[in-house]
Design a protein around this motif. Structure first.
Motif, PDB file in Angstrom:
ATOM      1  N   LEU A 122      -2.628  29.841   2.923  1.00  0.00           N
ATOM      2  CA  LEU A 122      -3.001  30.040   4.320  1.00  0.00           C
ATOM      3  C   LEU A 122      -3.249  28.715   5.017  1.00  0.00           C
ATOM      4  N   ALA A 123      -3.854  27.750   4.318  1.00  0.00           N
ATOM      5  CA  ALA A 123      -4.149  26.451   4.925  1.00  0.00           C
ATOM      6  C   ALA A 123      -2.859  25.705   5.288  1.00  0.00           C
ATOM      7  N   LYS A 124      -1.889  25.705   4.386  1.00  0.00           N
ATOM      8  CA  LYS A 124      -0.627  25.017   4.671  1.00  0.00           C
ATOM      9  C   LYS A 124       0.148  25.717   5.781  1.00  0.00           C
ATOM     10  N   THR A 125       0.117  27.035   5.782  1.00  0.00           N
ATOM     11  CA  THR A 125       0.797  27.793   6.831  1.00  0.00           C
ATOM     12  C   THR A 125       0.151  27.519   8.184  1.00  0.00           C
ATOM     13  N   HIS A 126      -1.168  27.479   8.222  1.00  0.00           N
ATOM     14  CA  HIS A 126      -1.877  27.196   9.462  1.00  0.00           C
ATOM     15  C   HIS A 126      -1.543  25.789   9.963  1.00  0.00           C
ATOM     16  N   ALA A 127      -1.551  24.812   9.066  1.00  0.00           N
ATOM     17  CA  ALA A 127      -1.230  23.434   9.448  1.00  0.00           C
ATOM     18  C   ALA A 127       0.204  23.353   9.982  1.00  0.00           C
ATOM     19  N   TRP A 128       1.144  24.030   9.325  1.00  0.00           N
ATOM     20  CA  TRP A 128       2.533  24.022   9.761  1.00  0.00           C
ATOM     21  C   TRP A 128       2.682  24.621  11.151  1.00  0.00           C
ATOM     22  N   ARG A 129       1.996  25.733  11.395  1.00  0.00           N
ATOM     23  CA  ARG A 129       2.056  26.364  12.719  1.00  0.00           C
ATOM     24  C   ARG A 129       1.420  25.479  13.794  1.00  0.00           C
ATOM     25  N   MET A 130       0.372  24.765  13.425  1.00  0.00           N
ATOM     26  CA  MET A 130      -0.258  23.847  14.389  1.00  0.00           C
ATOM     27  C   MET A 130       0.699  22.715  14.751  1.00  0.00           C
ATOM     28  N   PHE A 131       1.400  22.175  13.754  1.00  0.00           N
ATOM     29  CA  PHE A 131       2.387  21.129  14.027  1.00  0.00           C
ATOM     30  C   PHE A 131       3.527  21.664  14.887  1.00  0.00           C
ATOM     31  N   LEU A 132       3.949  22.880  14.627  1.00  0.00           N
ATOM     32  CA  LEU A 132       4.984  23.483  15.461  1.00  0.00           C
ATOM     33  C   LEU A 132       4.509  23.665  16.900  1.00  0.00           C
ATOM     34  N   ALA A 133       3.262  24.068  17.064  1.00  0.00           N
ATOM     35  CA  ALA A 133       2.712  24.239  18.413  1.00  0.00           C
ATOM     36  C   ALA A 133       2.653  22.900  19.141  1.00  0.00           C
ATOM     37  N   MET A 134       2.277  21.847  18.424  1.00  0.00           N
ATOM     38  CA  MET A 134       2.245  20.512  19.043  1.00  0.00           C
ATOM     39  C   MET A 134       3.649  20.065  19.439  1.00  0.00           C
ATOM     40  N   ALA A 135       4.620  20.284  18.568  1.00  0.00           N
ATOM     41  CA  ALA A 135       5.999  19.903  18.872  1.00  0.00           C
ATOM     42  C   ALA A 135       6.528  20.705  20.059  1.00  0.00           C
ATOM     43  N   TYR A 136       6.208  21.987  20.096  1.00  0.00           N
ATOM     44  CA  TYR A 136       6.629  22.846  21.211  1.00  0.00           C
ATOM     45  C   TYR A 136       6.038  22.337  22.527  1.00  0.00           C
ATOM     46  N   ASN A 137       4.754  21.995  22.508  1.00  0.00           N
ATOM     47  CA  ASN A 137       4.103  21.506  23.719  1.00  0.00           C
ATOM     48  C   ASN A 137       4.664  20.154  24.153  1.00  0.00           C
ATOM     49  N   LEU A 138       4.953  19.273  23.206  1.00  0.00           N
ATOM     50  CA  LEU A 138       5.550  17.989  23.552  1.00  0.00           C
ATOM     51  C   LEU A 138       6.950  18.160  24.132  1.00  0.00           C
ATOM     52  N   LYS A 139       7.694  19.100  23.595  1.00  0.00           N
ATOM     53  CA  LYS A 139       9.040  19.352  24.107  1.00  0.00           C
ATOM     54  C   LYS A 139       8.984  19.873  25.542  1.00  0.00           C
ATOM     55  N   ASN A 140       7.991  20.687  25.856  1.00  0.00           N
ATOM     56  CA  ASN A 140       7.857  21.254  27.204  1.00  0.00           C
ATOM     57  C   ASN A 140       7.136  20.319  28.172  1.00  0.00           C
ATOM     58  N   LEU A 141       6.539  19.263  27.680  1.00  0.00           N
ATOM     59  CA  LEU A 141       5.748  18.376  28.523  1.00  0.00           C
ATOM     60  C   LEU A 141       6.582  17.722  29.615  1.00  0.00           C
ATOM     61  N   SER A 142       7.789  17.290  29.294  1.00  0.00           N
ATOM     62  CA  SER A 142       8.619  16.628  30.301  1.00  0.00           C
ATOM     63  C   SER A 142       8.926  17.569  31.461  1.00  0.00           C
ATOM     64  N   GLY A 143       9.193  18.829  31.160  1.00  0.00           N
ATOM     65  CA  GLY A 143       9.447  19.791  32.219  1.00  0.00           C
ATOM     66  C   GLY A 143       8.214  20.049  33.072  1.00  0.00           C
ATOM     67  N   LEU A 144       7.056  20.100  32.441  1.00  0.00           N
ATOM     68  CA  LEU A 144       5.814  20.310  33.185  1.00  0.00           C
ATOM     69  C   LEU A 144       5.501  19.125  34.080  1.00  0.00           C
ATOM     70  N   LEU A 145       5.718  17.917  33.581  1.00  0.00           N
ATOM     71  CA  LEU A 145       5.479  16.722  34.389  1.00  0.00           C
ATOM     72  C   LEU A 145       6.447  16.661  35.558  1.00  0.00           C
ATOM     73  N   HIS A 146       7.680  17.061  35.323  1.00  0.00           N
ATOM     74  CA  HIS A 146       8.680  17.073  36.396  1.00  0.00           C
ATOM     75  C   HIS A 146       8.297  18.079  37.485  1.00  0.00           C
TER      76      HIS A 146
END
Length: 63
Positions: A30-54
């Motif tokens: 569960l700990a590794k799965t949670h960490a992996w999902r958190m990293f995915l959420a961070m990557a998702y947010n970084l990918k969408n950041l440029s569009g939000l700033l625009h």
């Protein structure tokens, strides 16, 4: 009524599956799965950041 609220969450997981090819969890703990999902959420947010700033720049220009 449920579909409207569920769409927001499912859209995020669908985008993660498409962009990062994450359709199966590769961790059993569960700990590794949670960490992996958190990293995915961070990557998702970084990918969408440029569009939000625009969008924010466009709104400032219109004001």
């Amino acid at each position: 009524m449920i579909a409207k609220s569920r769409y927001v969450v499912e859209r995020t997981f669908g985008s993660q599956a498409q962009w990062f090819n994450v359709k199966i969890l590769r961790h059993r703990s569960l700990a590794k799965t949670h960490a992996w999902r958190m990293f995915l959420a961070m990557a998702y947010n970084l990918k969408n950041l440029s569009g939000l700033l625009h969008e924010n720049d466009i709104r400032k220009a219109q004001s």
